[in-house]
Design a protein around this motif. Structure first.
Motif, PDB file in Angstrom:
ATOM      1  N   ALA A  96       0.834  -1.207   0.000  1.00 30.49           N
ATOM      2  CA  ALA A  96       0.000   0.000   0.000  1.00 30.49           C
ATOM      3  C   ALA A  96       0.869   1.257   0.000  1.00 30.49           C
ATOM      4  O   ALA A  96       1.968   1.274   0.567  1.00 30.49           O
ATOM      5  CB  ALA A  96      -0.925   0.006   1.208  1.00 30.49           C
ATOM      6  N   VAL A 148       0.486   5.650   0.485  1.00 32.27           N
ATOM      7  CA  VAL A 148      -0.323   6.795   0.875  1.00 32.27           C
ATOM      8  C   VAL A 148       0.401   8.055   0.421  1.00 32.27           C
ATOM      9  O   VAL A 148       1.585   8.243   0.717  1.00 32.27           O
ATOM     10  CB  VAL A 148      -0.549   6.848   2.399  1.00 32.27           C
ATOM     11  N   GLU A 199      -3.358   2.092  -3.505  1.00 33.10           N
ATOM     12  CA  GLU A 199      -2.893   3.465  -3.351  1.00 33.10           C
ATOM     13  C   GLU A 199      -4.018   4.357  -2.849  1.00 33.10           C
ATOM     14  O   GLU A 199      -5.181   4.138  -3.184  1.00 33.10           O
ATOM     15  CB  GLU A 199      -2.392   4.031  -4.689  1.00 33.10           C
ATOM     16  N   GLN A 200      -3.662   5.376  -2.058  1.00 32.38           N
ATOM     17  CA  GLN A 200      -4.604   6.394  -1.622  1.00 32.38           C
ATOM     18  C   GLN A 200      -3.926   7.746  -1.768  1.00 32.38           C
ATOM     19  O   GLN A 200      -2.885   7.991  -1.148  1.00 32.38           O
ATOM     20  CB  GLN A 200      -5.027   6.164  -0.167  1.00 32.38           C
ATOM     21  N   GLU A 201      -4.492   8.610  -2.585  1.00 33.91           N
ATOM     22  CA  GLU A 201      -3.894   9.913  -2.834  1.00 33.91           C
ATOM     23  C   GLU A 201      -4.591  11.011  -2.033  1.00 33.91           C
ATOM     24  O   GLU A 201      -5.677  10.815  -1.501  1.00 33.91           O
ATOM     25  CB  GLU A 201      -3.940  10.245  -4.326  1.00 33.91           C
ATOM     26  N   VAL A 204      -4.140  12.468   0.900  1.00 32.73           N
ATOM     27  CA  VAL A 204      -4.475  12.194   2.303  1.00 32.73           C
ATOM     28  C   VAL A 204      -3.796  13.249   3.175  1.00 32.73           C
ATOM     29  O   VAL A 204      -2.565  13.308   3.238  1.00 32.73           O
ATOM     30  CB  VAL A 204      -4.012  10.788   2.723  1.00 32.73           C
ATOM     31  N   VAL A 211      -6.670   6.429   7.502  1.00 30.43           N
ATOM     32  CA  VAL A 211      -6.397   5.717   6.252  1.00 30.43           C
ATOM     33  C   VAL A 211      -5.432   4.566   6.483  1.00 30.43           C
ATOM     34  O   VAL A 211      -5.642   3.453   5.970  1.00 30.43           O
ATOM     35  CB  VAL A 211      -5.839   6.691   5.198  1.00 30.43           C
ATOM     36  N   GLN A 260      -7.204   1.668   8.170  1.00 22.71           N
ATOM     37  CA  GLN A 260      -8.043   0.929   7.236  1.00 22.71           C
ATOM     38  C   GLN A 260      -7.207   0.036   6.324  1.00 22.71           C
ATOM     39  O   GLN A 260      -7.581  -1.097   6.022  1.00 22.71           O
ATOM     40  CB  GLN A 260      -8.874   1.909   6.391  1.00 22.71           C
ATOM     41  N   MET A 261      -6.059   0.541   5.901  1.00 21.44           N
ATOM     42  CA  MET A 261      -5.182  -0.270   5.059  1.00 21.44           C
ATOM     43  C   MET A 261      -4.683  -1.502   5.803  1.00 21.44           C
ATOM     44  O   MET A 261      -4.642  -2.604   5.249  1.00 21.44           O
ATOM     45  CB  MET A 261      -3.994   0.566   4.582  1.00 21.44           C
TER      46      MET A 261
END
Length: 356
Positions: free
Chosen positions: A29, A31, A64-66, A68, A77, A80-81
């Protein structure tokens, strides 16, 4: 055992094998503090992640999380990952440091890699680049290019990484031009194109004709292009602004590190560490030199790049005083990593105060 029982047993074994196979594929993952198309910092982390994904293919899964924000949102976040089964989480901004440590304590079986911070744990590594090496080169070019003897600097947050960059830029600008002055504008954001553009214009209005930026968008170069002034790519080459106003760039190359650390997860050899790599390691790249750079300056920075890479030159080599005139480094003395990692002062010649 009848045929129906055999089929049922085979199906169960197939499902179990499939589940085991799925469990054997690590979930990696990432972030990001900005959007993956910011043209700079977050985009280069994303592109490096994609290069890493291409390297491993279906042996890994990527999430991926953009965009944040640093702080409580980041902790949510990351939690949760971890709950969703991530095996290794890369947290790619300084302000994610404490959220990373907090979540890592709750999930000791999940591995974390934090960019640009300094806190580690058994399941948390820290990694960063010696950006100040690149800023020595762009700073020298800024000093050589300015005709007003004034250069501007857009700072994001007053953290050691950014302060190091300002100091390195000024020291080397002054090598090229002893009359040079530097003005710093602090934005307290990594990515805000409107604020970055306004800050660039403000520095131009103050007489600067070269502006360096430690923020993530291409907005400063857009403003400089219209003004006929000069600047540099930050975190990415920003090649669309060649040959001017972009004179060169500091390029972050995270892909080899990401490949190395994911391979360690696959091999079962991952261990916590704290690394700081630079031009010689390939983590800090210097973009092509373009525009009307004086020949002697071009020769100088080309040699400086080689000397930094080989270890023959360190950007923080004395004599250097602190802003108040007190001695910091004696003639020939080189700054130690501990001081640089926690740098919270300007060097002599930089005006203004560092915000609290």
């Amino acid at each position: 055992m009848n045929r129906r029982t055999l089929l049922a047993s085979a199906a169960a074994l197939s499902l179990a094998a499939g589940a085991a196979l799925a469990q054997d594929v690590p979930k990696i993952a990432f972030v990001y503090v900005g959007p993956v198309n910011d043209g700079g910092w977050s985009q280069h982390h994303h592109e490096s992640a994609m290069e890493m994904k291409d390297h491993f293919g279906d042996r890994i899964e990527i999430v991926e999380q953009e965009s944040v924000p640093e702080g409580a949102d980041a902790e949510r976040v990351l939690t949760q990952m971890a709950l969703s089964g991530a095996d290794l989480i890369f947290t790619t901004s300084f302000g994610y440091m404490d959220p990373t440590i907090n979540v890592a304590q709750k999930f000791p079986d999940v591995k974390f890699e934090h960019a640009t911070g300094y806190k580690t744990a058994d399941n948390v590594s820290a990694y960063s680049a010696r950006f100040y090496e690149g800023r020595a080169i762009t700073g020298y070019l800024a000093g050589a290019m300015t005709e007003t003897d004034k250069i501007g600097y857009i700072g994001s947050f007053p953290i050691p990484e950014v302060i190091r960059g300002i100091n390195s830029s000024y020291l080397h600008a002054a090598q090229a031009n002893p009359d040079v002055e530097i003005a710093v504008v602090w934005l307290n954001t990594w990515f805000d194109p409107a604020k970055e553009a306004d800050a660039t214009q403000a520095l131009l209005d103050q007489g600067a004709d070269v502006v360096l930026a430690h923020t993530d968008s291409t907005a400063p170069l857009s403003v400089l292009e219209k003004a006929g002034a000069y600047g540099f790519g930050q975190a990415a080459d920003m090649a669309e602004f060649k040959p001017t106003p972009r004179i060169s760039s500091i390029i972050d190359d995270w892909a080899p590190y990401y490949i190395e650390r994911v391979q360690a997860v696959l091999d079962g050899t991952w261990e916590s560490h704290n690394v700081w790599q630079g031009i010689g390691d390939g983590m800090v790249g210097i973009g092509e030199f373009t525009g009307p750079i004086p020949e002697d300056a071009l020769t100088h920075v080309t040699r400086m790049k080689e000397d930094i890479a080989s270890g023959a030159y360190h950007p923080f080599t004395g004599p250097i005083n602190k802003q108040d005139g007190s001695a910091w480094l004696a003639e020939g003395e080189v700054a130690d990593d501990g001081t640089l990692a926690g740098m919270d002062f300007y060097v002599e010649g930089v005006s203004g105060e560092i915000p609290n």
